[in-house]
Design a protein around this motif. Sequence first.
Motif, PDB file in Angstrom:
ATOM      1  N   VAL A 164       0.846  -1.195   0.000  1.00 26.77           N
ATOM      2  CA  VAL A 164       0.000   0.000   0.000  1.00 26.77           C
ATOM      3  C   VAL A 164       0.881   1.244   0.000  1.00 26.77           C
ATOM      4  CG1 VAL A 164      -1.815   1.260   1.198  1.00 26.77           C
ATOM      5  CG2 VAL A 164      -1.780  -1.242   1.272  1.00 26.77           C
ATOM      6  N   PRO A 165       0.834   2.064  -1.057  1.00 29.41           N
ATOM      7  CA  PRO A 165       1.624   3.299  -1.077  1.00 29.41           C
ATOM      8  C   PRO A 165       1.192   4.247   0.033  1.00 29.41           C
ATOM      9  CG  PRO A 165       0.727   2.780  -3.259  1.00 29.41           C
ATOM     10  CD  PRO A 165       0.063   1.855  -2.288  1.00 29.41           C
ATOM     11  N   GLN A 392      -7.726   0.529  -8.301  1.00 32.53           N
ATOM     12  CA  GLN A 392      -7.752  -0.667  -7.453  1.00 32.53           C
ATOM     13  C   GLN A 392      -7.594  -0.300  -5.984  1.00 32.53           C
ATOM     14  OE1 GLN A 392      -6.069  -0.431 -10.258  1.00 32.53           O
ATOM     15  NE2 GLN A 392      -6.721  -2.147 -11.559  1.00 32.53           N
ATOM     16  N   HIS A 393      -6.694   0.641  -5.723  1.00 33.96           N
ATOM     17  CA  HIS A 393      -6.535   1.124  -4.346  1.00 33.96           C
ATOM     18  C   HIS A 393      -7.815   1.804  -3.865  1.00 33.96           C
ATOM     19  CE1 HIS A 393      -2.031   1.304  -5.387  1.00 33.96           C
ATOM     20  NE2 HIS A 393      -2.202   0.285  -4.572  1.00 33.96           N
ATOM     21  N   PHE A 448      -5.106  -7.576  -5.529  1.00 31.93           N
ATOM     22  CA  PHE A 448      -5.156  -6.683  -6.690  1.00 31.93           C
ATOM     23  C   PHE A 448      -4.169  -5.523  -6.630  1.00 31.93           C
ATOM     24  CE2 PHE A 448      -9.380  -8.664  -6.620  1.00 31.93           C
ATOM     25  CZ  PHE A 448      -9.414  -9.174  -7.921  1.00 31.93           C
ATOM     26  N   THR A 449      -3.295  -5.487  -5.656  1.00 31.66           N
ATOM     27  CA  THR A 449      -2.261  -4.456  -5.619  1.00 31.66           C
ATOM     28  C   THR A 449      -0.898  -5.114  -5.587  1.00 31.66           C
ATOM     29  OG1 THR A 449      -2.283  -4.305  -3.188  1.00 31.66           O
ATOM     30  CG2 THR A 449      -3.769  -2.860  -4.394  1.00 31.66           C
ATOM     31  N   ASP A 454       6.940  -2.501  -7.319  1.00 36.82           N
ATOM     32  CA  ASP A 454       6.115  -2.303  -8.503  1.00 36.82           C
ATOM     33  C   ASP A 454       5.506  -0.916  -8.514  1.00 36.82           C
ATOM     34  OD1 ASP A 454       6.693  -4.852  -9.287  1.00 36.82           O
ATOM     35  OD2 ASP A 454       4.824  -5.745  -8.566  1.00 36.82           O
ATOM     36  N   HIS A 455       5.151  -0.385  -7.341  1.00 38.04           N
ATOM     37  CA  HIS A 455       4.610   0.965  -7.276  1.00 38.04           C
ATOM     38  C   HIS A 455       5.635   1.968  -7.786  1.00 38.04           C
ATOM     39  CE1 HIS A 455       1.078  -0.377  -5.324  1.00 38.04           C
ATOM     40  NE2 HIS A 455       1.642  -0.631  -4.152  1.00 38.04           N
TER      41      HIS A 455
END
Length: 461
Positions: A164-165, A392-393, A448-449, A454-455
């Motif tokens: 989670v960013p 998605q987030h 889904f994240t 990857d972010h």
Amino acid sequence: MRDERAHHQPWEKVFDQVATPFEEFIHEETTSGLILMVCTVIAMFLANSFLHQAYEHVLHTELAIILGVLELRHTLHHWINDGLMALFFFVVGLEIKREVIVGEISDPRAALMPIIAAVGGMVFPALFYSMFNLTGDGANGWGVPMATDIAFAVGVLALLGSRVPKTVLTFLVALAIVDDLGAVVVIALFYTDQLYVKWLILAAVLMLLLVSFNRFGIRKPLPYFVIGLVIWFAMLQSGVHATLAGVLVALTIPVKPRYDTSVFVEHMNDLLQELKNIREDYVDRQFCIIHDSRARAILQTLENGVHTVESPLQRLEHSMHLLVAFLVIPLFALANAGIPVEFSSLGQTLGNPITLGVIAGLRVGKLVGITGVVWLAMKMGIGRLPDGMTVQHLVGVGLLGGIGFTMSIFIAELGFAGQDDALLMAKTGVLFASLIAGTAGFFWMRIFTSPDSDHEQTAHR
């Protein structure tokens, strides 16, 4: 070369890490969320075990405060919900003021999408609830599914770690704080039965006094707490829920420090240099501040200087947040989450319009209100998601927004006061919906994240 700090104790590593106020806030909310989960499980056990009678007896034990002719007599449950929860609302008020002035919603452009999400996340849950309860005993419970529990939601996100960013976390926090503000307004406007104007006038006069304290530069917290306690009593007698006094008093707490920052830095440098010179005098023996009176005086001056340069709001939020997160909210959970579950009639309970309305509001209403309204705003060109945050987030945030707990149960206590059966249905709905929301939000984000690496790659494309 031997590390000169090798003799230091483990707890002295506090100076090796500097956490921002937001990072401390998230850490405390995460820990609070975990404690909240444990207390909820304990309350459920107590309410459904051989200890249930003792549990109810303790909650209904009367406690009284008597000062001359003045007597306040309430049950322990009432003291927790009307007394201790005023401290919770005080911290909520501090958080709201900080966010508006310097936080995530201080910049109108950055605040637009969280505000839109929060408004959608309040309106649609109320509408979905009302679809099941237009009339009847449950009609007054439309406010129950409107609020998001920030501690639980942040706790779930913390379990996901780097997936989670940070922008998603700040978006959720900003949304939840605006959500809290909305819940406070709803409580003040719609969950007040009878008003006693004289007590409201007294509370208003005292509020003006606190505002004058702020304007005249009073920075010590004691006067605000003393007057705030009287405001709480006036609100208790006025018919407006007493806990709102916490929010009102918080809004008067000064933001500006008493000491100029540039002067502070200069003075601190001079004092630290003097402390260093004293230390160098101890060539042949271990230097310990307690053995040198001048060093002790310098240390005390450093402490006093830090307190004067720190914003009273920031200092109070930090100190009070710990008290609320680790004492008030766990006690609230222990007192209010103990719901007796009859498995033989569980289907009937879940089929009750109040239970269905709360579940539909928190589960479907929050998702539609947060995700759907923000997506529509994006399509209309009104705003955009923060950098690093994807649709998605956004769906994950919409799912986690359905964790209602603290504020939802609190509103249920107000909306269904004296209606034990209806209150039981509402609390059951809150617990079931929050469990589903937390589980669904966690697995959605998990599936889904992508991890942090990857972010970062996505952000550079």
